[in-house]
Design a protein around this motif. Structure first.
Motif: not given
Length: 318
Positions: A48-51, A55-61, A84-92
């Protein structure tokens, strides 16, 4: 490195022994298999921390999409942020296979209870920061995630295979961008150097505290979740990236950086007080990042309500 695992009430030493024998044989643990409660808890915490980090990692870029210097750069950045959004979904989804609910994980993120990678609390000052994030931050992430692709939990391991292939693209585009600027005009070279000065130490810190200060590493290694220690992964990152950055003509902001007799690059002391201050939200953009995520969650309420209404209308009647 490994340490004895705590046996929770209702569990037996025989169950633990059989579980660890499976891991020693290289078998993957799947969602329906028996597993220690602590193994499940550690995985939910970690995945969950990775997910959240994805998701938050989308913001700076993401905030630079409208300011990309060319259509090509804009398209690449848009694709990366979508990845990055897709990665969050896989991980959730992977965490849900362990019994965690999406709602509880998101509530923990939005309330500030859950952690995400501290590196995303640093601001992006120039367009070169977008490239340096790709080269260094995604480069460090790949080192860690390649290891996790071999971890003992099947859904997490398989998600990492897909994610690593996309992160490799992110890494290459960042390197290509910075090398282009490092060979460009004096202004472009300075922009690339300034970005390296800002992101070098945060990139080293994002691989986690030194092994002696990492409280969860022992049990994670014992259960095959982590196959390498923080310092081992950090060393791999250094040995790959230092020569490449120097070849690009950039100066690494570490006066004590040197090669040892075995050819490994050794860094100077890391300021861990800064790392922990950023993790705790005492420095950096933690409040701003969370406020942006909270606003996005609020703006998406109508989608959740529509989905709930549709599910209720189409549910089979008794």
């Amino acid at each position: 490195m490994t340490e004895a695992a705590r046996i929770h009430p209702g569990e037996t030493p025989e169950q633990h022994a059989a579980f660890e024998a499976r891991i020693q044989r290289g078998e993957k643990i799947e969602p329906g298999d028996w597993m220690p409660a602590e193994y499940r808890r550690q995985l939910i915490r970690m995945i969950s921390q990775h997910a959240h980090s994805e998701v938050v990692g989308m913001l700076p870029e993401g905030e630079w999409i409208t300011r990309a210097p060319s259509l090509r750069r804009k398209l690449i950045l848009m694709a990366k942020v979508q990845d990055e959004a897709g990665h969050g979904q896989y991980l959730y989804h992977a965490a849900e296979t362990l019994g965690a609910t999406r709602e509880a994980m998101l509530d923990a993120l939005l309330s500030g209870q859950a952690k995400y990678s501290s590196i995303f609390n640093y601001p992006t000052r120039s367009w070169a920061d977008v490239g340096m994030i790709g080269w260094l931050v995604d480069g460090a992430a790949i080192k860690n995630q390649t290891m996790l692709a071999g971890c003992s939990y099947g859904p997490y391991s398989r998600a990492m295979v897909r994610i690593c292939s996309e992160e490799t693209f992110h890494h290459k585009q960042g390197k290509e961008m910075i090398v282009t600027y490092a060979r460009g005009t004096a202004g472009q070279r300075q922009m690339a150097q300034d970005a390296l000065n800002r992101w070098w130490w945060p990139a080293l810190m994002m691989l986690g505290p030194h092994d002696a200060d990492s409280p969860n590493s022992g049990v994670l290694t014992r259960w095959g979740i982590k196959l390498k220690s923080n310092d081992e992964v950090r060393q791999q990152f250094l040995d790959e990236h230092v020569p490449e950055l120097l070849e690009a003509g950039l100066s690494i902001p570490d006066p004590l950086l040197h090669q040892d007799e075995q050819g490994h690059w050794r860094h100077g002391p890391i300021d861990w007080s800064e790392f922990w201050a950023v993790v705790k939200g005492e420095r950096g953009l933690n409040r701003e990042r969370l406020a942006t995520r909270q606003q996005a969650h609020q703006d998406g309420a109508w989608v959740r309500e529509a989905m709930s209404a549709y599910a209720a209308r189409t549910a089979p009647t008794a």
